[in-house]
Design a protein around this motif. Structure first.
Motif, short mmCIF file in Angstrom:
data_model
loop_
_atom_site.label_atom_id
_atom_site.label_comp_id
_atom_site.label_asym_id
_atom_site.label_seq_id
_atom_site.Cartn_x
_atom_site.Cartn_y
_atom_site.Cartn_z
N TYR A 88 6.91 6.49 14.98
CA TYR A 88 5.92 6.55 16.05
C TYR A 88 4.52 6.22 15.54
CZ TYR A 88 3.87 8.13 20.46
OH TYR A 88 3.21 8.18 21.66
N TYR A 89 4.20 6.69 14.34
CA TYR A 89 2.86 6.48 13.78
C TYR A 89 2.87 5.43 12.66
CZ TYR A 89 1.38 10.51 16.49
OH TYR A 89 1.08 11.37 17.53
N GLU A 90 3.78 4.47 12.77
CA GLU A 90 3.91 3.41 11.75
C GLU A 90 2.59 2.69 11.51
OE1 GLU A 90 5.30 0.33 9.19
OE2 GLU A 90 6.02 2.35 9.63
N ASP A 91 1.87 2.33 12.56
CA ASP A 91 0.63 1.57 12.40
C ASP A 91 -0.42 2.35 11.62
OD1 ASP A 91 1.82 -0.44 13.79
OD2 ASP A 91 0.69 -0.16 15.64
N ASP A 92 -0.41 3.67 11.75
CA ASP A 92 -1.37 4.50 11.01
C ASP A 92 -0.92 4.75 9.58
OD1 ASP A 92 -3.33 5.23 13.20
OD2 ASP A 92 -1.50 6.02 14.10
N LEU A 93 0.36 4.96 9.40
CA LEU A 93 0.88 5.36 8.10
C LEU A 93 1.03 4.19 7.12
CD1 LEU A 93 3.65 7.87 9.26
CD2 LEU A 93 1.64 8.45 7.90
N ARG A 94 1.25 2.98 7.63
CA ARG A 94 1.66 1.88 6.75
C ARG A 94 0.56 1.36 5.84
NH1 ARG A 94 2.19 -2.89 11.36
NH2 ARG A 94 -0.04 -3.36 11.53
N GLY A 95 -0.71 1.47 6.24
CA GLY A 95 -1.81 0.93 5.45
C GLY A 95 -1.92 -0.58 5.63
N LYS A 96 -2.59 -1.23 4.66
CA LYS A 96 -2.80 -2.67 4.72
C LYS A 96 -2.44 -3.30 3.38
CE LYS A 96 -6.35 -6.15 5.78
NZ LYS A 96 -7.78 -6.36 6.11
N LYS A 97 -1.65 -4.35 3.43
CA LYS A 97 -1.21 -5.01 2.21
C LYS A 97 -2.36 -5.72 1.50
CE LYS A 97 3.35 -6.26 4.03
NZ LYS A 97 4.19 -7.41 4.45
N GLY A 98 -2.23 -5.82 0.18
CA GLY A 98 -3.12 -6.64 -0.62
C GLY A 98 -2.32 -7.75 -1.30
N VAL A 99 -3.01 -8.68 -1.92
CA VAL A 99 -2.34 -9.79 -2.61
C VAL A 99 -3.01 -10.01 -3.95
CG1 VAL A 99 -1.76 -12.25 -2.57
CG2 VAL A 99 -1.71 -10.91 -0.45
N LYS A 100 -2.20 -10.21 -4.99
CA LYS A 100 -2.70 -10.55 -6.32
C LYS A 100 -2.08 -11.87 -6.77
CE LYS A 100 -3.39 -5.75 -7.80
NZ LYS A 100 -3.02 -4.70 -8.79
N TYR A 101 -2.91 -12.74 -7.38
CA TYR A 101 -2.43 -14.02 -7.90
C TYR A 101 -2.46 -13.96 -9.42
CZ TYR A 101 -3.06 -15.62 -3.12
OH TYR A 101 -2.99 -15.77 -1.76
N LYS A 102 -1.30 -14.22 -10.03
CA LYS A 102 -1.20 -14.14 -11.48
C LYS A 102 -0.80 -15.49 -12.07
CE LYS A 102 0.10 -9.24 -11.67
NZ LYS A 102 1.11 -8.27 -12.17
N PRO A 146 0.83 -1.22 0.00
CA PRO A 146 0.00 0.00 0.00
C PRO A 146 0.86 1.26 0.00
CG PRO A 146 0.16 -0.88 2.22
CD PRO A 146 0.88 -1.86 1.33
N TYR A 147 0.26 2.35 -0.44
CA TYR A 147 0.91 3.65 -0.29
C TYR A 147 0.83 4.07 1.16
CZ TYR A 147 1.33 4.42 -5.33
OH TYR A 147 1.68 4.33 -6.64
N ARG A 148 1.96 4.57 1.68
CA ARG A 148 1.93 5.12 3.04
C ARG A 148 1.13 6.42 3.06
NH1 ARG A 148 5.61 2.90 6.69
NH2 ARG A 148 5.72 4.79 7.98
N GLY A 149 0.58 6.73 4.23
CA GLY A 149 -0.17 7.96 4.37
C GLY A 149 0.71 9.18 4.13
N SER A 158 -5.09 -3.63 -1.58
CA SER A 158 -4.34 -2.94 -0.53
C SER A 158 -5.12 -1.68 -0.11
CB SER A 158 -2.96 -2.54 -1.03
OG SER A 158 -3.06 -1.63 -2.10
N LEU A 159 -4.91 -1.28 1.13
CA LEU A 159 -5.53 -0.06 1.65
C LEU A 159 -4.43 0.93 2.00
CD1 LEU A 159 -8.29 -1.53 4.00
CD2 LEU A 159 -8.58 -0.60 1.71
N ALA A 160 -4.50 2.13 1.44
CA ALA A 160 -3.49 3.15 1.71
C ALA A 160 -3.49 3.54 3.18
CB ALA A 160 -3.74 4.38 0.84
N GLY A 161 -2.33 3.97 3.68
CA GLY A 161 -2.23 4.41 5.05
C GLY A 161 -3.00 5.69 5.29
N LYS A 162 -3.20 6.02 6.55
CA LYS A 162 -3.94 7.22 6.92
C LYS A 162 -3.05 8.45 6.77
CE LYS A 162 -6.60 4.62 10.35
NZ LYS A 162 -6.85 4.43 11.81
N ASN A 163 -3.64 9.51 6.25
CA ASN A 163 -2.92 10.78 6.14
C ASN A 163 -2.81 11.44 7.52
OD1 ASN A 163 -2.71 10.41 3.39
ND2 ASN A 163 -4.44 11.73 2.91
#
Length: 600
Positions: A190-204, A50-53, A225-230
């Motif tokens: 310090y704000y890693e949990d907020d900024l990092r977002g959530k990973k996604g997975v693609k199967y090719k 994901p993109y970080r916030g 994937s879900l982008a991190g929080k701004n």
């Protein structure tokens, strides 16, 4: 007689055929494990990072954004190369590095992807992408690194980097994998949990040459994937840039706080560095250069450097004395320089004058009156009890402990206790004459610039503060920031005691820091000179303004620059004017600070 052998042979053949057909049925219909193995050989699992916030300043100016980069991944089982020299030339990789990366990938897994080249830029990817089809077992995975539109606030914002083995072991959530990027310092950590977002997975689906043949089962098993929080920081970018300009070529720190909220307007550590050099493939090399730099640009002085507070601590002494009834506004002591050195000023003086003129002998006598309270018939015991009671009052100002800022590695300074002196001198072998230097903010007392700025906020607020912090909102909501930053802290001093102190701090500028005076803006401030046994003393100044309705509280340390009324007071005054007016009306003072010739 008929021969039974043909019949037996036929029966045997039918039996064998039945067994084989049954086994084939089980393999192809009843048991799908072989199908799954075949699918796994043709399916490529690609993590969608994901993109970080994003990070903004308090006025919604962008401070940190994401820059896409590419990792070249290798699957050892599928990778083949006929002309190694040509491959190395095309991909700009040394032969030895290629061999090492390939062997490391094989050691990790024969069939799973491993990184061969990391953080390839857009331009470099455009150059090599047409060559990938010629090399089975190679594919590209997209991720992002941080980028900074302004080379500012590096020590506050922090940086990201590849996760270490120890961090992986400590990850109880099992979110991270080898090669992932994680916040390593500052707000990023310090704000890693907020900024990092959530990973996604693609199967090719891939063919035997590793060429992408489309998504597996139409993307049925893919996850987004879900982008991190701004994050909106409390930093005022314009003030930060101006402060960094003033501190260029110097060592020290500036911390400015909005008193009513505890929001940090500016946090400057000098010298610093361009945060862009710790982004992407240059991280390892540039980090090594920064760590070897003797000026220590990675050392976050506002929260990690510890100095004696110097004369600024006299304001704290005054407030504790007033609260405990040991001092009154009309309490008078003589400027007896046989006790401790001082500079010329009216003598004797009351408490107002002691603050205004920063009288050392006054506080030598006032502190002795606070410590030796005659609560015990034993002189040593009396001093010990008085010191520990005094220390409790001092620590309510946020000294001698961390303030809990939203950054890691904050230091708490030191407010000495009787236990410390017992260890140094032995129990019963020290008395007031041993510790009198504490009366004027010297001796074994240490504070950080952040704590000093918080003191200025306490003075401005007349006895309370919000813990200093660097984040204003997360995902657009103030309620998302940690609750401790929204919880008021009282320091145990009645508000009315601050009235006289404010007036004295305002008049103090006329005597010890006239450079800090701004026309039509009333400033309450206090200079300090922190002793430095290794060289020239450090210049210190704290202030808040406007005096009647404080909007900014500030602490400035300029190392090896002597008297606080020069370097530190001048810098703080310019910062205050920049914040309150938006422009500077004293170009000569600005030139003086930029030149940095404070000892001449």
């Amino acid at each position: 007689m008929n021969n039974p052998r043909p019949a037996i042979l036929v029966a045997f053949i039918v039996l064998i055929a039945g067994v084989l057909l049954t086994k084939l049925f089980l393999i192809q219909v009843a048991d799908d494990s072989f199908l799954k193995r075949a699918e796994r050989n043709a399916i490529q699992r690609v993590v969608d990072h994901p993109y970080r916030g994003l990070v903004y300043d308090r006025n919604d100016k962008l401070l940190v954004y994401n820059n896409p980069v590419f990792d070249l991944m290798i699957i050892p089982k599928e990778f083949t190369v006929k002309d190694t020299a040509k491959f190395c030339q095309l991909f700009k990789i040394e032969k030895e590095e290629l061999i090492d990366k390939y062997q490391a990938a094989r050691k990790y897994s024969w069939v799973k992807p491993s990184p061969l080249m990391k953080a390839i830029s857009n331009a470099e990817f455009a150059r090599i992408q047409d060559f990938l089809i010629d090399y089975p077992g190679l594919f590209v995975m997209t991720r992002s690194v941080r980028a900074y539109p302004q080379a500012s606030a590096a020590n506050a914002l922090g940086y990201i980097g590849e996760i270490s083995g120890n961090q992986l072991k400590a990850d109880s959530t099992r979110y991270y994998r080898q090669g992932d990027y994680v916040g390593l310092a500052g707000l990023e950590r310090y704000y890693e949990d907020d900024l990092r977002g959530k990973k996604g997975v693609k199967y090719k689906m891939v063919n035997v040459r590793g060429i992408d043949k489309g998504s597996f089962k139409g993307g049925e098993y893919d996850t987004l994937s879900l982008a991190g929080k701004n994050i909106q920081s409390t930093i005022d970018l314009e003030l930060q840039l101006y402060g960094e300009k003033l501190m260029a070529g110097k060592r020290g720190s500036v911390v400015a706080i909005e008193p009513k909220t505890g929001e940090i307007l500016s946090m400057i550590s000098a010298p610093s560095y361009d945060p862009n050099i710790l982004a992407g493939s240059r991280f390892g090399k540039n980090y090594g250069v920064l760590t070897m730099d003797e000026t220590k640009p990675l050392f976050n002085r506002p929260i990690m450097a510890m100095y004696p507070p110097g004369s600024i601590f006299k304001v704290v002494q005054s407030l504790i004395g007033l609260q405990e009834g040991v001092l009154q506004t009309n309490t008078v002591f003589s400027c007896n320089q046989a006790l401790v050195k001082c500079h010329p000023h009216p003598n004797p003086t009351n408490l107002f004058g002691a603050i205004k003129y920063s009288c050392n002998p006054y506080y030598h006598q006032a502190y002795r009156k606070m410590i030796n309270r005659e609560v015990s018939s034993n002189t040593f015991k009396d001093t010990q009890i008085g010191l520990d009671q005094w220390r409790e009052s001092v620590m309510k100002f946020g000294l001698g402990q961390t303030l809990g800022i939203d950054m890691n590695n904050e230091k708490g300074g030191s407010i000495p206790s009787s236990a410390l002196y017992n260890r140094i001198y032995g129990e019963g072998r020290w008395k007031y004459s041993t510790i009198y230097s504490l009366s004027i903010g010297q001796g074994e007392m240490l504070v950080t610039p952040l704590q000093m700025a918080n003191l200025a906020a306490i003075f401005a607020n007349k006895g309370w503060y919000y813990p200093p912090h660097l984040v204003k909102t997360i995902d657009g909501e103030r309620a998302n920031i940690p609750e401790k930053f929204r919880t008021k802290v009282e320091v145990g001093i009645d508000a009315h005691h601050f009235d006289m102190v404010h007036d004295a701090m305002n008049e103090a500028l006329m005597g010890t820091a006239n450079r800090a005076i701004i026309k039509d803006i009333a400033i309450a401030g206090k200079t300090g000179t922190a002793q430095n046994p290794a060289g020239a003393d450090h210049s210190v100044f704290v202030a808040f303004a406007p005096k009647e309705d404080p909007q900014i509280a500030i602490a400035v340390y300029v190392e090896n620059s002597g008297f606080g009324g020069r370097a530190a007071a001048s810098t703080a005054s310019l910062m205050i004017e920049k914040y309150l007016r938006g422009h500077i009306t004293r170009p000569a003072l600005e030139d003086y600070v930029l030149a940095g010739k404070f000892l001449y």
